[in-house]
Design an enzyme around this catalytic site. Structure first.
Site, PDB file in Angstrom:
ATOM      1  N   ARG A  51       0.813  -1.222   0.000  1.00  0.00           N
ATOM      2  CA  ARG A  51       0.000   0.000   0.000  1.00  0.00           C
ATOM      3  C   ARG A  51       0.846   1.271   0.000  1.00  0.00           C
ATOM      4  NH1 ARG A  51      -4.225  -1.110   2.344  1.00  0.00           N
ATOM      5  NH2 ARG A  51      -2.970  -2.264   3.850  1.00  0.00           N
ATOM      6  N   THR A  52       1.793   1.334   0.897  1.00  0.00           N
ATOM      7  CA  THR A  52       2.604   2.547   1.009  1.00  0.00           C
ATOM      8  C   THR A  52       3.436   2.748  -0.259  1.00  0.00           C
ATOM      9  OG1 THR A  52       2.716   2.212   3.381  1.00  0.00           O
ATOM     10  CG2 THR A  52       4.303   3.743   2.462  1.00  0.00           C
ATOM     11  N   LYS A  80      23.432  -8.781  -0.411  1.00  0.00           N
ATOM     12  CA  LYS A  80      24.876  -9.038  -0.558  1.00  0.00           C
ATOM     13  C   LYS A  80      25.653  -8.395   0.585  1.00  0.00           C
ATOM     14  CE  LYS A  80      24.268  -8.823  -5.525  1.00  0.00           C
ATOM     15  NZ  LYS A  80      24.238  -7.830  -6.593  1.00  0.00           N
ATOM     16  N   ARG A 101      11.661   2.309   3.072  1.00  0.00           N
ATOM     17  CA  ARG A 101      11.102   1.528   4.186  1.00  0.00           C
ATOM     18  C   ARG A 101      12.118   0.467   4.561  1.00  0.00           C
ATOM     19  NH1 ARG A 101       5.347  -0.890   5.643  1.00  0.00           N
ATOM     20  NH2 ARG A 101       5.092   1.325   5.953  1.00  0.00           N
ATOM     21  N   HIS A 129       6.425   6.387  11.039  1.00  0.00           N
ATOM     22  CA  HIS A 129       5.820   6.209   9.716  1.00  0.00           C
ATOM     23  C   HIS A 129       5.142   7.546   9.391  1.00  0.00           C
ATOM     24  CE1 HIS A 129       4.024   4.679   6.252  1.00  0.00           C
ATOM     25  NE2 HIS A 129       3.202   3.766   6.732  1.00  0.00           N
TER      26      HIS A 129
END
Lengths: 303, 147
Positions: A51-52, A80, A101, A129
């Site tokens: 969604r974000t 990695k 995020r 957030h």
């Protein structure tokens, strides 16, 4: 150059400008359709969040810009062993702005401290957030016409819900806001928030029963009880359906009491409530796009 | 009693809690300095019964004394010039400390990225509370003393 790492990075005056810009985008989207032509947004998502990420990507595409990025850590150089700092330096060579995020708290701060482009924190673990908070504030601003002079009920998981904590911290900066915290004993709002409210002499109540307080609310912010926060499945099962907002409870609410939810919703709001005009949680998603568009324009200094 | 001579220029850290001098030696990174350092352990003290003292003969600007305020603000810092005490510095809690305490929040970015410095910022001077600059995890100095 400005970043957005925490909801409090913007003053209330800066937020006002942002929301007025988002209002204008809603009114005349065509005016903004090419403002980011030639610009690129990097969405660096080290953990999945459909969604974000889609909201950010939609916002950039609506502005005529382009989008690059990755949607989980496995498809990035993190697999990695590359550090956030190094990935950020690389992304700066590709993009003009970055939404990040990361499951670890403070990752966006690390990125911002090494970055030559604006960084937007799109969620760092259970920490911050900020664009969800901007979305919540924007929805209240757009549909109530004011940020202040109301009683807001916050219901559900008030202990672990970071959206709730951020929203409270953002709303205490406005005049005449009263909080009613509705939660089971186990999921009460943390003590440090109660202490902060006492210090600022902001009125609040803590209650367990939703029906008894719903008539006095101007806004009801529902939250989901998140399974991943519990160590004990039994506790989760016992608490997950503690509150279910249904038509009968909505009948007790004011005619203009808006119901918000950061989504995803599980059982805490019955689907029969979706038809109620006061249920604005899907409109909230649309306001999330407008406010992210305004944020991208602001951070890129294009307005 | 053991006698350690006067220094001409530098500083004397007095009233260090007995046994803590080596910790301070490490925090101040005195091992990296090419100057005379004297560490006196368990010296007799009227005030404290036993105390440690550190004497350092160097330019005082070479040392980051902020950290002393964090370790123990009861330490007396005497600035010495031409063999005499010219100033007694008051110690305060530093606004920011780097790589002195470590963030123990398993969700903090510092838990997986080893090269990041552990930075804590003073959040409440009265309650002596520091917060991790990355994740804002609380670290109470008073609580750590009580342990």
């Amino acid at each position: 150059m400005k970043h957005l790492l925490s909801p409090l990075d913007f003053s209330t005056e800066e937020l006002d400008s942002l929301f007025h810009l988002a209002d204008d985008i809603e009114r005349e989207p065509g005016k903004y359709a090419h403002m980011c032509a030639g610009k690129k947004l990097a969405t660096c998502f080290y953990e999945p969040s459909t969604r974000t990420r889609l909201s950010f990507e939609t916002a950039m595409l609506n502005l005529g810009g382009n989008v690059i990025g990755f949607s989980d850590a496995a498809s990035s150089s993190a697999s990695k062993g590359e550090s956030v700092a190094d990935t950020t330096r690389v992304i700066c060579c590709f993009a003009d702005i970055c939404a990040m995020r990361h499951p670890k708290e403070g990752a966006a701060y690390v990125a911002a401290s090494r970055s030559s482009i604006p960084i937007i924190n799109a969620g760092d673990g259970g920490h911050q957030h900020p664009t969800q908070t901007l979305t919540d504030l924007m929805t209240i601003h757009a549909l109530k016409g004011r940020l202040g002079n109301f009683t807001i009920g916050l219901c559900g998981d008030l202990k672990f819900g970071r959206t709730v904590h951020s929203l409270i911290n953002a709303l205490v900066r406005y005049e005449n806001v009263k909080f009613i915290f509705i939660s089971p004993e186990e999921l009460r709002v943390p003590d440090y928030i109660i202490e902060m409210l006492k210090e600022k002499e902001i009125p609040y109540e803590e209650v367990i029963n939703l029906e008894s307080c719903i008539p006095q609310l101007d806004l009801l912010y529902m939250t989901r009880v998140q399974r991943e926060r519990f160590f004990n499945e039994e506790d989760y099962v016992r608490l997950k359906d503690f509150y279910i907002l249904d038509r009968a409870k909505m009948a007790l609410a004011k005619q203009d009491c808006l119901v918000l939810h950061p989504l995803p919703r599980v059982n805490e709001i019955s689907v029969e409530v979706d038809e109620d005009e006061r249920a604005v949680y899907f409109k909230q998603v649309q306001y999330g796009v407008y406010v992210r568009m305004a944020l991208i324009l602001t951070l890129l200094e294009l307005v | 009693m053991l006698n350690v001579g006067k220094i001409e220029e530098g500083l004397v850290l007095d009233h260090i809690k007995a046994g803590k001098s080596m910790e301070i030696y490490r925090y101040l990174q005195l091992d990296k300095l090419d100057c005379t350092v004297a560490i006196i352990k368990n010296a007799r003290s009227n005030k404290m019964k036993k105390k440690d003292i550190i004497k350092v003969e160097c330019d005082i600007n070479m040392l980051n004394l902020d950290i002393l305020g964090y370790i123990d603000h009861n330490i007396t810092v005497n600035i010495i010039q031409k063999g005499e005490i010219v100033e007694k510095m008051a110690l305060h809690l530093p606004k920011e400390i780097k790589n002195v305490i470590h963030c123990h929040n398993p969700r903090c970015i510092t838990s997986i990225e080893q090269e990041l410095p552990h930075i804590f910022v003073l959040a409440d001077e009265v309650k002596e509370i520091y917060r991790c600059k990355y994740c804002e995890e609380k670290y109470s100095k008073k609580a750590s003393h009580d342990k």
